[in-house]
Every structure is written in structure tokens, then in C-alpha cells.
Scaffold this motif. Structure first.
Motif, PDB file in Angstrom:
ATOM      1  N   ASN A   1       0.823  -1.206   0.000  1.00 25.83           N
ATOM      2  CA  ASN A   1       0.000   0.000   0.000  1.00 25.83           C
ATOM      3  C   ASN A   1       0.863   1.265   0.000  1.00 25.83           C
ATOM      4  O   ASN A   1       0.550   2.247  -0.675  1.00 25.83           O
ATOM      5  CB  ASN A   1      -0.925   0.019   1.215  1.00 25.83           C
ATOM      6  N   VAL A   2       1.948   1.223   0.752  1.00 26.69           N
ATOM      7  CA  VAL A   2       2.845   2.380   0.799  1.00 26.69           C
ATOM      8  C   VAL A   2       3.556   2.555  -0.537  1.00 26.69           C
ATOM      9  O   VAL A   2       3.691   3.676  -1.045  1.00 26.69           O
ATOM     10  CB  VAL A   2       3.852   2.245   1.949  1.00 26.69           C
ATOM     11  N   ILE A   3       4.018   1.455  -1.113  1.00 27.31           N
ATOM     12  CA  ILE A   3       4.662   1.512  -2.425  1.00 27.31           C
ATOM     13  C   ILE A   3       3.699   2.090  -3.455  1.00 27.31           C
ATOM     14  O   ILE A   3       4.073   2.929  -4.295  1.00 27.31           O
ATOM     15  CB  ILE A   3       5.133   0.122  -2.871  1.00 27.31           C
ATOM     16  N   TYR A   4       2.449   1.688  -3.386  1.00 26.29           N
ATOM     17  CA  TYR A   4       1.429   2.187  -4.316  1.00 26.29           C
ATOM     18  C   TYR A   4       1.268   3.700  -4.201  1.00 26.29           C
ATOM     19  O   TYR A   4       1.257   4.419  -5.212  1.00 26.29           O
ATOM     20  CB  TYR A   4       0.101   1.487  -4.033  1.00 26.29           C
ATOM     21  N   LEU A   5       1.169   4.207  -2.978  1.00 28.35           N
ATOM     22  CA  LEU A   5       0.995   5.640  -2.792  1.00 28.35           C
ATOM     23  C   LEU A   5       2.245   6.419  -3.212  1.00 28.35           C
ATOM     24  O   LEU A   5       2.139   7.539  -3.723  1.00 28.35           O
ATOM     25  CB  LEU A   5       0.671   5.946  -1.330  1.00 28.35           C
ATOM     26  N   ALA A   6       3.412   5.827  -3.000  1.00 25.77           N
ATOM     27  CA  ALA A   6       4.680   6.537  -3.217  1.00 25.77           C
ATOM     28  C   ALA A   6       5.221   6.410  -4.636  1.00 25.77           C
ATOM     29  O   ALA A   6       6.176   7.115  -4.979  1.00 25.77           O
ATOM     30  CB  ALA A   6       5.724   6.021  -2.229  1.00 25.77           C
ATOM     31  N   ARG A   7       4.640   5.581  -5.465  1.00 22.16           N
ATOM     32  CA  ARG A   7       5.214   5.257  -6.768  1.00 22.16           C
ATOM     33  C   ARG A   7       5.542   6.515  -7.587  1.00 22.16           C
ATOM     34  O   ARG A   7       4.691   7.358  -7.844  1.00 22.16           O
ATOM     35  CB  ARG A   7       4.263   4.353  -7.561  1.00 22.16           C
ATOM     36  N   ASN A   8       6.814   6.652  -7.947  1.00 18.71           N
ATOM     37  CA  ASN A   8       7.288   7.732  -8.806  1.00 18.71           C
ATOM     38  C   ASN A   8       6.879   9.127  -8.323  1.00 18.71           C
ATOM     39  O   ASN A   8       6.757  10.066  -9.129  1.00 18.71           O
ATOM     40  CB  ASN A   8       6.800   7.530 -10.240  1.00 18.71           C
TER      41      ASN A   8
ATOM     42  N   LYS B   1      14.248   2.488   2.110  1.00 25.71           N
ATOM     43  CA  LYS B   1      13.906   1.303   1.305  1.00 25.71           C
ATOM     44  C   LYS B   1      12.666   1.577   0.449  1.00 25.71           C
ATOM     45  O   LYS B   1      12.617   1.214  -0.733  1.00 25.71           O
ATOM     46  CB  LYS B   1      13.642   0.105   2.225  1.00 25.71           C
ATOM     47  N   ILE B   2      11.675   2.211   1.050  1.00 22.73           N
ATOM     48  CA  ILE B   2      10.450   2.544   0.314  1.00 22.73           C
ATOM     49  C   ILE B   2      10.768   3.542  -0.802  1.00 22.73           C
ATOM     50  O   ILE B   2      10.333   3.381  -1.953  1.00 22.73           O
ATOM     51  CB  ILE B   2       9.387   3.141   1.259  1.00 22.73           C
ATOM     52  N   ALA B   3      11.520   4.590  -0.481  1.00 20.38           N
ATOM     53  CA  ALA B   3      11.830   5.622  -1.466  1.00 20.38           C
ATOM     54  C   ALA B   3      12.584   5.039  -2.659  1.00 20.38           C
ATOM     55  O   ALA B   3      12.319   5.401  -3.814  1.00 20.38           O
ATOM     56  CB  ALA B   3      12.646   6.735  -0.807  1.00 20.38           C
ATOM     57  N   GLN B   4      13.509   4.131  -2.393  1.00 18.58           N
ATOM     58  CA  GLN B   4      14.273   3.510  -3.475  1.00 18.58           C
ATOM     59  C   GLN B   4      13.397   2.591  -4.309  1.00 18.58           C
ATOM     60  O   GLN B   4      13.431   2.640  -5.542  1.00 18.58           O
ATOM     61  CB  GLN B   4      15.463   2.743  -2.899  1.00 18.58           C
ATOM     62  N   ALA B   5      12.592   1.766  -3.651  1.00 17.81           N
ATOM     63  CA  ALA B   5      11.741   0.817  -4.372  1.00 17.81           C
ATOM     64  C   ALA B   5      10.672   1.516  -5.185  1.00 17.81           C
ATOM     65  O   ALA B   5      10.284   1.044  -6.263  1.00 17.81           O
ATOM     66  CB  ALA B   5      11.098  -0.158  -3.382  1.00 17.81           C
ATOM     67  N   ALA B   6      10.178   2.651  -4.703  1.00 13.13           N
ATOM     68  CA  ALA B   6       9.088   3.370  -5.370  1.00 13.13           C
ATOM     69  C   ALA B   6       9.591   4.440  -6.329  1.00 13.13           C
ATOM     70  O   ALA B   6       8.783   5.141  -6.946  1.00 13.13           O
ATOM     71  CB  ALA B   6       8.171   4.003  -4.329  1.00 13.13           C
ATOM     72  N   ASN B   7      10.903   4.593  -6.436  1.00 15.16           N
ATOM     73  CA  ASN B   7      11.486   5.578  -7.364  1.00 15.16           C
ATOM     74  C   ASN B   7      11.033   6.997  -7.023  1.00 15.16           C
ATOM     75  O   ASN B   7      10.611   7.775  -7.888  1.00 15.16           O
ATOM     76  CB  ASN B   7      11.139   5.238  -8.817  1.00 15.16           C
ATOM     77  N   VAL B   8      11.138   7.334  -5.752  1.00 11.43           N
ATOM     78  CA  VAL B   8      10.711   8.645  -5.267  1.00 11.43           C
ATOM     79  C   VAL B   8      11.813   9.675  -5.543  1.00 11.43           C
ATOM     80  O   VAL B   8      12.994   9.377  -5.415  1.00 11.43           O
ATOM     81  CB  VAL B   8      10.427   8.569  -3.748  1.00 11.43           C
ATOM     82  N   GLU B   9      11.421  10.898  -5.910  1.00 13.18           N
ATOM     83  CA  GLU B   9      12.404  11.954  -6.156  1.00 13.18           C
ATOM     84  C   GLU B   9      12.966  12.522  -4.857  1.00 13.18           C
ATOM     85  O   GLU B   9      14.175  12.686  -4.714  1.00 13.18           O
ATOM     86  CB  GLU B   9      11.778  13.088  -6.974  1.00 13.18           C
ATOM     87  N   LYS B  10      12.087  12.858  -3.908  1.00  9.23           N
ATOM     88  CA  LYS B  10      12.524  13.472  -2.657  1.00  9.23           C
ATOM     89  C   LYS B  10      11.828  12.785  -1.491  1.00  9.23           C
ATOM     90  O   LYS B  10      10.610  12.592  -1.517  1.00  9.23           O
ATOM     91  CB  LYS B  10      12.208  14.972  -2.649  1.00  9.23           C
ATOM     92  N   LEU B  11      12.606  12.437  -0.465  1.00 11.02           N
ATOM     93  CA  LEU B  11      12.077  11.804   0.739  1.00 11.02           C
ATOM     94  C   LEU B  11      12.119  12.802   1.889  1.00 11.02           C
ATOM     95  O   LEU B  11      13.153  13.426   2.130  1.00 11.02           O
ATOM     96  CB  LEU B  11      12.910  10.566   1.091  1.00 11.02           C
ATOM     97  N   VAL B  12      10.981  12.931   2.587  1.00  4.52           N
ATOM     98  CA  VAL B  12      10.909  13.813   3.750  1.00  4.52           C
ATOM     99  C   VAL B  12      10.655  12.963   4.994  1.00  4.52           C
ATOM    100  O   VAL B  12       9.628  12.284   5.092  1.00  4.52           O
ATOM    101  CB  VAL B  12       9.787  14.861   3.598  1.00  4.52           C
ATOM    102  N   ILE B  13      11.618  12.971   5.921  1.00  3.27           N
ATOM    103  CA  ILE B  13      11.485  12.250   7.190  1.00  3.27           C
ATOM    104  C   ILE B  13      10.561  13.060   8.100  1.00  3.27           C
ATOM    105  O   ILE B  13      10.807  14.234   8.377  1.00  3.27           O
ATOM    106  CB  ILE B  13      12.860  12.052   7.853  1.00  3.27           C
ATOM    107  N   PHE B  14       9.516  12.401   8.619  1.00  4.73           N
ATOM    108  CA  PHE B  14       8.407  13.106   9.275  1.00  4.73           C
ATOM    109  C   PHE B  14       8.000  12.375  10.553  1.00  4.73           C
ATOM    110  O   PHE B  14       8.404  11.250  10.797  1.00  4.73           O
ATOM    111  CB  PHE B  14       7.237  13.151   8.282  1.00  4.73           C
TER     112      PHE B  14
END
Length: 300
Positions: A192-199, A234-247
Motif C-alpha cells: 500500500n505504501v509503495i502504491y501511494l509513493a510510486r514515482n 527502502k520505500i523511497a528507493q523501491a518506489a522511485n521517489v524523487e525526494k524523501l521527507v522524514i516526518f
């Protein structure tokens, strides 16, 4: 057309989890609990109503009359405790569209916001609010479309005690994922997280703990409903995220500690930043090009 109508801007008003923690050791990152404002195409989308919502409310007083959309992830105290102090909601002429997933016990978001303002917990009831409040219920996995604004939101169930829902906001080819509160699984990435975070251009992710804290033999946080910055990467890399914000920073993590977390995370995933109160992120929205001479005249 105003500049704001072509912008996708993310503003952070509260970035802490669990409980507010004001004081000299949390000045740089802030001590307010979750509240994020997204200004999308000139519209106000507000995610969660922690104590940061009170601060946001004060800045919005200069923009009356106001219409905004509020989206709640869940109704644990740190995500709703700012709502009774949201001044614009007490002012007639303002309009708020409030969204929340139906809780496992069947309670709606309206019921839960109403109940926290009942005696003996609060001096005045929700009904005293003078603004127009419209409530919308949905189930995790539903799509929400603000049709007149061409803004589309996707939702998904998160792994959190009592349930929580994550959001993905899509507009003009840009996307931001807001994923808090959630706990990673020990043997796999959360689909579910990968789905929301995809690209996504931006992923805002609940990284309350470090791996060491999470797995501590003495004070284990397994089952508490939150994740770590290592799992966020791990999520950011797997989902090909541009920017990760630790929250959703732990209230025990002071400014210096969060500096170290940010440094360690950026070594592994360079485009990682730590959420701070007052921080803004602007997404690169393509400017629509006029198709003919008439459109050119209208845009001048």
C-alpha cells in the motif's frame, strides 16, 4: 491567472508525533504535532489537525473568507488536538470540507471530532463553530476527486493500531504522498505504501524511530505503529521517489539528534530532508501552454 493557481506548494506546520514538545531543544525542527498544508492550484488542502493546525489557522485569518479541504489520516490525539483551536472554523463565511475514513468501530470523522470537544474534555462543543463544515466519509482505497479543481487523491490503508490512511495527491503530472502513521512489515515492503509513493515527486513518511530504537531489547517499539528512517529509504528507493521527507519525529529526539539522523539518511539516499516547521517544498508544475491565439489573449 494568479501565480498560486499554477503552484503545488507543500508547507509544514507540525512535524512531531505523539505529543507536542516545545522547548529550547526543539526550536529548529519544531514541537507541534502533524499538520501539512498543500496549496494546489490556488486551493488549500490541509492534512491532519495536530497542534500545527492552530498555527496555520492564525496565518489564514488574513485570507477570509476561506474555503479549504481537511483530510485526516486517523483520530489519535496528536492528529486532531489542534482542531478545536483552529480559529477560522469559528468564523462565519468560511467553508471547510472535512474528509476521514470510517473507523473500525464505525465512527465517522464528524463523530470523532465532535466527541473530543464534549464535556468534560473541552469547554465548548463542535456546534459552536460558525464556519460551514461539511463532512465526507470514505473507505481506505477509495479515490477522492475535487472535480472543479482537477485534483485527484488516492488513499490506502496503513499499518497502524486502530487503522490510519495514507494519501497521494495528484495534479498536473505532479504528485506528493503523505504516509503517516504506519509501521513497516518485518519481511516485506508494504504494498500500500509503495502504491501511494510510486514515482512521487515527494514522499512524506513516518520515520519516528531508528532501527536501533525500533529493535531495542529493552525498549522495543515493535507494534507501536511507526517506522524508521532506514525503512523510509527502502520505500523511497523501491518506489522511485524523487525526494524523501522524514516526518513524525519522536518527541524525545532533540534538534541535534535529528541533525544526525538527517546526515545519516542523506548518505544513503541523497535527496532526503528532515521535516521542519516552516519548511516549504515547491513541486515543478508544468506551465500550461496556450493552444491558440484566443488562449494567448486570455492569458495576457
Amino acid at each position: 491567472m494568479s501565480v498560486m493557481q499554477n503552484q503545488f506548494l507543500i508547507n509544514f506546520w507540525g512535524v512531531r508525533g505523539s505529543i507536542p514538545c516545545p522547548g529550547p531543544h526543539t526550536v529548529r525542527y519544531g514541537g507541534n504535532t502533524p499538520c501539512i498544508q498543500m496549496q494546489v492550484g490556488g486551493k488549500h488542502l490541509i492534512f491532519d489537525g495536530g497542534t500545527g493546525l492552530r498555527v496555520l489557522g492564525q496565518t489564514l485569518l488574513s485570507q477570509m473568507p476561506l474555503e479549504a479541504y481537511l483530510f485526516f489520516t486517523h483520530s489519535h490525539w496528536d492528529h486532531i488536538q489542534g482542531f478545536p483551536f483552529f480559529t477560522p472554523a469559528f468564523i462565519k463565511g468560511n467553508r471547510f470540507n472535512i474528509y476521514g475514513a470510517i473507523a473500525p468501530n464505525g465512527a465517522t470523522i464528524e463523530q470523532r471530532l465532535h466527541d473530543q470537544m464534549l464535556h468534560p474534555n473541552f469547554p465548548v462543543p463542535l456546534q459552536i463553530m460558525g464556519a460551514q463544515l461539511k463532512f465526507f466519509d470514505f473507505k481506505p482505497g477509495d479515490f477522492i476527486e475535487l472535480e472543479e479543481h482537477n485534483i485527484k487523491l488516492e488513499t490506502a490503508l496503513l499499518n497502524h493500531p486502530g487503522e490510519a490512511v495514507g494519501y497521494r495527491i495528484n495534479w498536473r503530472g505532479c504528485s506528493a504522498a503523505y504516509v503517516t502513521d504506519t509501521e513497516h512489515y518485518p519481511d516485506r515492503l508494504d504494498e500500500n505504501v509503495i502504491y501511494l509513493a510510486r514515482n512521487a515527486n515527494v514522499l512524506i513518511y513516518d520515520a519516528t524511530y531508528t532501527d536501533e530504537e525500533y529493535h531495542s531489547p529493552r525498549t522495543s517499539k515493535v507494534g507501536w505503529g511507526h517506522s524508521t528512517w532506514q525503512e523510509a529509504i527502502k520505500i523511497a528507493q523501491a518506489a522511485n521517489v524523487e525526494k524523501l521527507v522524514i516526518f513524525h519525529h519522536d518527541p524525545l529526539h532533540d534538534d541535534d539528534y535529528l541533525d544526525l539522523v538527517g546526515e545519516q539518511a542523506a548518505k544513503v539516499f541523497p535527496n532526503t530532508i528532515m521535516a521542519r516547521e516552516g519548511m516549504s517544498i515547491q513541486l515543478p508544475v508544468p506551465v500550461p501552454q496556450p493552444e491558440n491565439l484566443e488562449d494567448i489573449k486570455m492569458s495576457v
